[in-house]
Design a protein around this motif. Structure first.
Motif, PDB file in Angstrom:
ATOM      1  N   ARG A  17       0.832  -1.213   0.000  1.00  0.00           N
ATOM      2  CA  ARG A  17       0.000   0.000   0.000  1.00  0.00           C
ATOM      3  C   ARG A  17       0.858   1.250   0.000  1.00  0.00           C
ATOM      4  NH1 ARG A  17      -4.946  -0.931   2.891  1.00  0.00           N
ATOM      5  NH2 ARG A  17      -6.047  -2.479   1.657  1.00  0.00           N
ATOM      6  N   LEU A  18       2.019   1.147   0.703  1.00  0.00           N
ATOM      7  CA  LEU A  18       2.911   2.298   0.785  1.00  0.00           C
ATOM      8  C   LEU A  18       3.805   2.393  -0.438  1.00  0.00           C
ATOM      9  CD1 LEU A  18       3.981   1.893   4.508  1.00  0.00           C
ATOM     10  CD2 LEU A  18       2.340   3.527   3.593  1.00  0.00           C
ATOM     11  N   GLY A  19       3.652   1.443  -1.335  1.00  0.00           N
ATOM     12  CA  GLY A  19       4.416   1.517  -2.560  1.00  0.00           C
ATOM     13  C   GLY A  19       5.748   0.798  -2.510  1.00  0.00           C
ATOM     14  N   TYR A  20       5.939  -0.101  -1.532  1.00  0.00           N
ATOM     15  CA  TYR A  20       7.185  -0.855  -1.499  1.00  0.00           C
ATOM     16  C   TYR A  20       6.890  -2.316  -1.794  1.00  0.00           C
ATOM     17  CZ  TYR A  20      11.774  -2.502  -0.112  1.00  0.00           C
ATOM     18  OH  TYR A  20      13.008  -3.069  -0.115  1.00  0.00           O
ATOM     19  N   ASP A  21       7.589  -2.848  -2.769  1.00  0.00           N
ATOM     20  CA  ASP A  21       7.339  -4.222  -3.170  1.00  0.00           C
ATOM     21  C   ASP A  21       8.275  -5.151  -2.400  1.00  0.00           C
ATOM     22  OD1 ASP A  21       6.488  -6.434  -4.427  1.00  0.00           O
ATOM     23  OD2 ASP A  21       7.674  -6.111  -6.245  1.00  0.00           O
ATOM     24  N   TRP A  22       7.777  -5.709  -1.295  1.00  0.00           N
ATOM     25  CA  TRP A  22       8.623  -6.539  -0.429  1.00  0.00           C
ATOM     26  C   TRP A  22       8.728  -7.950  -0.983  1.00  0.00           C
ATOM     27  CZ3 TRP A  22      11.389  -5.971   4.092  1.00  0.00           C
ATOM     28  CH2 TRP A  22      11.768  -7.164   4.715  1.00  0.00           C
ATOM     29  N   ASN A  23       9.938  -8.440  -1.139  1.00  0.00           N
ATOM     30  CA  ASN A  23      10.090  -9.847  -1.467  1.00  0.00           C
ATOM     31  C   ASN A  23      11.438 -10.366  -0.985  1.00  0.00           C
ATOM     32  OD1 ASN A  23      10.106 -12.390  -2.458  1.00  0.00           O
ATOM     33  ND2 ASN A  23       9.207 -11.834  -4.422  1.00  0.00           N
ATOM     34  N   HIS A  24      11.421 -11.030   0.187  1.00  0.00           N
ATOM     35  CA  HIS A  24      12.694 -11.499   0.730  1.00  0.00           C
ATOM     36  C   HIS A  24      13.185 -12.765   0.035  1.00  0.00           C
ATOM     37  CE1 HIS A  24       9.677 -13.330   3.633  1.00  0.00           C
ATOM     38  NE2 HIS A  24      10.096 -14.304   2.895  1.00  0.00           N
ATOM     39  N   LEU A  25      12.367 -13.306  -0.863  1.00  0.00           N
ATOM     40  CA  LEU A  25      12.830 -14.487  -1.582  1.00  0.00           C
ATOM     41  C   LEU A  25      13.728 -14.094  -2.743  1.00  0.00           C
ATOM     42  CD1 LEU A  25       9.443 -16.387  -1.676  1.00  0.00           C
ATOM     43  CD2 LEU A  25      11.351 -16.757  -0.119  1.00  0.00           C
ATOM     44  N   LEU A  26      13.597 -12.848  -3.200  1.00  0.00           N
ATOM     45  CA  LEU A  26      14.368 -12.396  -4.349  1.00  0.00           C
ATOM     46  C   LEU A  26      15.309 -11.260  -4.006  1.00  0.00           C
ATOM     47  CD1 LEU A  26      11.486 -12.366  -6.975  1.00  0.00           C
ATOM     48  CD2 LEU A  26      13.254 -14.101  -6.677  1.00  0.00           C
ATOM     49  N   ASN A  27      14.874 -10.405  -3.100  1.00  0.00           N
ATOM     50  CA  ASN A  27      15.637  -9.193  -2.828  1.00  0.00           C
ATOM     51  C   ASN A  27      16.578  -9.401  -1.641  1.00  0.00           C
ATOM     52  OD1 ASN A  27      16.434  -6.674  -1.811  1.00  0.00           O
ATOM     53  ND2 ASN A  27      14.691  -5.679  -2.790  1.00  0.00           N
ATOM     54  N   SER A  28      17.876  -9.208  -1.877  1.00  0.00           N
ATOM     55  CA  SER A  28      18.880  -9.453  -0.838  1.00  0.00           C
ATOM     56  C   SER A  28      18.684  -8.558   0.378  1.00  0.00           C
ATOM     57  CB  SER A  28      20.276  -9.203  -1.392  1.00  0.00           C
ATOM     58  OG  SER A  28      20.513 -10.029  -2.472  1.00  0.00           O
ATOM     59  N   ARG A  29      18.367  -7.292   0.102  1.00  0.00           N
ATOM     60  CA  ARG A  29      18.261  -6.374   1.233  1.00  0.00           C
ATOM     61  C   ARG A  29      17.061  -6.734   2.098  1.00  0.00           C
ATOM     62  NH1 ARG A  29      17.487  -0.216   0.094  1.00  0.00           N
ATOM     63  NH2 ARG A  29      15.543  -1.194  -0.523  1.00  0.00           N
ATOM     64  N   ASP A  30      15.951  -7.089   1.456  1.00  0.00           N
ATOM     65  CA  ASP A  30      14.770  -7.483   2.223  1.00  0.00           C
ATOM     66  C   ASP A  30      15.077  -8.696   3.089  1.00  0.00           C
ATOM     67  OD1 ASP A  30      13.544  -5.488   0.912  1.00  0.00           O
ATOM     68  OD2 ASP A  30      12.175  -6.735  -0.265  1.00  0.00           O
ATOM     69  N   ALA A  31      15.822  -9.651   2.514  1.00  0.00           N
ATOM     70  CA  ALA A  31      16.148 -10.858   3.264  1.00  0.00           C
ATOM     71  C   ALA A  31      16.979 -10.519   4.493  1.00  0.00           C
ATOM     72  CB  ALA A  31      16.895 -11.841   2.371  1.00  0.00           C
ATOM     73  N   MET A  32      17.961  -9.634   4.327  1.00  0.00           N
ATOM     74  CA  MET A  32      18.803  -9.245   5.456  1.00  0.00           C
ATOM     75  C   MET A  32      17.981  -8.530   6.522  1.00  0.00           C
ATOM     76  SD  MET A  32      21.606  -9.211   7.022  1.00  0.00           S
ATOM     77  CE  MET A  32      23.177  -9.478   6.252  1.00  0.00           C
TER      78      MET A  32
END
Lengths: 292, 282
Positions: free
Chosen positions: A141-156
């Motif tokens: 909703r805030l415009g951030y596409d969270w995906n810790h399966l693909l994005n390294s920073r999200d995973a960290m």
């Protein structure tokens, strides 16, 4: 030192026997094996081993994967420590202000200690799950596409959150004990001199808290480096693209999944050196007579 | 309290409530998820309020588990965890209190060597000697057994130091009085030292029980037989389904059940818990 002792030749050894036996069989012997193995190379079938000197170590030094793992470990350990300690300090300072509700808040804040790091990892994994999780929905909703399966920073971020969450209660209890051992007279004197609450916290409380802070820092770094296997394994499994592959996870992976025993042993030896150094720091430089 | 500042007190309350909420969030969401049916997640969003399948989901996990994934029922894993946690807690306390007694109350050759040998275990967590320790346990035929789950973990430098500290503060007069009355070392240990260290033992027990219950890497390594899985190590295996979304409501029910026993210990014995935590780190 005791003045009054018992005289017995055999009994003390009988008493020590179980502890020493376990230490020798499950600690010292395996450690010695790891050191020996780190100088050897085993062929693919485990039929012959050759002495290769420091080859396994120099190989690590050249391996981009290992250097990356060192970096990831540092980022993970420092972020977890800073986040957990920061949040815990704010909460402890708030609880310390209040009089009547101290116990109630303490009870509500200590229980994450009981939740296993691996379980904490699973819980956060679920909350942040890109398809069914609550927070990615909010972030979307805030415009951030969270995906810790693909994005390294999200995973960290995910593993740091899970790791820090499990440590908050520990830090909180030690900070609270530290805060409560600071003499009231100092704060009162400062108040009479006209220092406001924030000024007092900054120039009196915080410096006096430094032994606790330093102790927690060392303990948390040790914890993040060596006991976070569960958090990583239960969530990201080191991925995506090695971005959360901390050293202890890599040792396990290379030893058990990759079957690269020489390299895994060399990594073990390096970890032993790190933990030894941190233990020495902990025992030598920490004021161990903090009044609780 | 130096001065009365109602605004700051209010702020403190607000910050703490936010803190409590953040701390509680993961468990609340897990609990809510565990009370819904599997289809409730298909819409793409986890509900925020508990559903009506609490008894059903927990009952299913306790009695039969997820049969398709080859997992044992949760009750079995809970039992394994309980046995392991108790064995580790009791084992650590027993062998540490005995070695602390030996180190404090006797003078014998190589005493310091024994002490340092115990100290070294601090620098060798399981994580840094995984493969060789696994080999030792495998060679001893202890894989998939309660002995293998607990014995390699019960050496404890921290507990030994703690008891050493406790014994060093015991007045010498007690020992002298006991000796004048003709008590031997073991009688002194049983009738004087043990009762006097009761609270320390209890506090340590709480910490060590949680430590044992929450073990992850070790049970993961040495249990391959699903009937020996512990619950903390079992959850991951349950959530790890290769080609589909895991059955989140059941995984979360298991997570709640994995967290509940140590949680009850911490909340129910808060005083002992805090004492144990502070003591083991001194």
């Amino acid at each position: 030192m005791k003045r009054s002792l018992f005289q017995h030749r055999l009994l003390p050894w009988v008493l020590l026997a179980p502890q020493l036996a376990i230490t020798l069989v499950f600690f010292l012997w395996p450690a010695a094996q790891a050191i020996r193995q780190s100088f050897l190379r085993e062929d693919a079938f485990g039929l012959s081993t050759t002495f290769v000197g420091l080859h396994n170590y120099s190989e690590l030094w050249r391996s981009a994967e290992y250097l990356n793992s060192l970096k990831v470990t540092a980022v993970f350990a420092i972020s977890t420590t800073v986040l957990a300690m920061g949040v815990a300090l704010v909460l402890a300072a708030c609880v310390d202000r209040l009089v009547r509700s101290q116990r109630a808040y303490t009870t509500l804040l200590v229980w994450p200690y009981a939740v296993a790091p691996a379980v904490a990892g699973i819980l956060w994994w679920f909350i942040f799950n890109p398809t069914v999780g609550v927070l990615p929905h909010v972030l979307d909703r805030l415009g951030y596409d969270w995906n810790h399966l693909l994005n390294s920073r999200d995973a960290m971020i995910l593993v740091v959150l899970a790791g820090a969450w499990s440590r908050i209660s520990y830090c909180f209890l030690f900070f609270l004990a530290g805060l409560q051992s600071i003499p009231q007279s100092l704060t009162e004197a400062a108040a009479i001199d006209g220092a406001g609450p924030f000024k007092r916290f900054w120039s009196i409380t915080l410096p006096l808290l430094s032994p606790t802070t330093f102790f927690l820092m060392v303990v948390n770094i040790v914890y993040a480096m060596f006991e976070s296997f569960g958090v990583i394994h239960a969530t990201t499994s080191g991925g995506p693209a090695q971005s959360t592959n901390i050293l202890v996870y890599k040792v396990w992976y290379d030893g058990f999944i990759g079957q690269n025993l020489g390299s895994s042993a060399a990594q073990s030896v390096i970890l032993m050196l790190i933990v030894t150094a941190l233990t020495v720091v902990q025992f030598r430089y920490i004021e161990r007579r903090v009044a609780y | 309290m130096v001065e009365n500042r109602p605004f700051l007190n209010l702020l403190a309350h607000l910050v703490l409530m936010l803190g409590v909420a953040i701390v509680a969030l993961p468990l609340w969401i897990a609990f809510v998820a565990s009370t819904h049916g599997g289809n409730d997640f298909m819409s793409g969003l986890v509900p925020l309020w508990p559903g009506d399948r609490l008894v059903e989901n927990y009952g299913q996990m306790l009695s039969s588990g997820v049969s398709t994934s080859g997992m044992p029922p949760v009750s079995r894993m809970l039992l394994n965890s309980l046995v392991m946690a108790l064995a580790i807690a009791i084992g650590k306390i027993s062998i540490s209190i005995l070695s602390a007694f030996a180190v404090v109350y006797f003078r014998f050759p190589f005493r310091m060597l024994a002490f340092w040998t115990i100290f070294v275990t601090l620098m060798l967590p399981v994580e840094v000697r995984i493969v060789p320790t696994y080999k030792v346990v495998a060679d001893l035929g202890m894989l998939n057994s309660y002995a293998g789950l607990s014995i390699p973990l019960i050496a404890s430098a921290t507990a030994t130091f703690l008891f050493r500290q406790v014994f060093l503060t015991m007045p010498d007069e007690l020992t002298e009085a006991a000796r004048i009355d003709g008590a031997g070392p073991m009688k002194f240990f049983r009738d004087i030292l043990l009762p006097l260290s009761r609270t320390n033992i209890a506090a340590l027990f709480v910490i060590m029980f949680i430590y044992g219950w929450n073990q992850y890497l070790w049970p993961l390594l040495i249990t391959t037989d699903s009937s020996m899985y512990t619950i903390v190590a079992g959850i991951k295996r349950m959530a790890d389904v290769s080609d589909a979304q895991p059955q989140w409501h059941l995984v979360m029910a298991t997570a709640i059940m994995a967290a509940l026993p140590p949680l009850l210990v911490v909340v129910g014995m808060q005083r002992l818990f805090i004492r144990g935590l502070v003591e083991t780190e001194k």
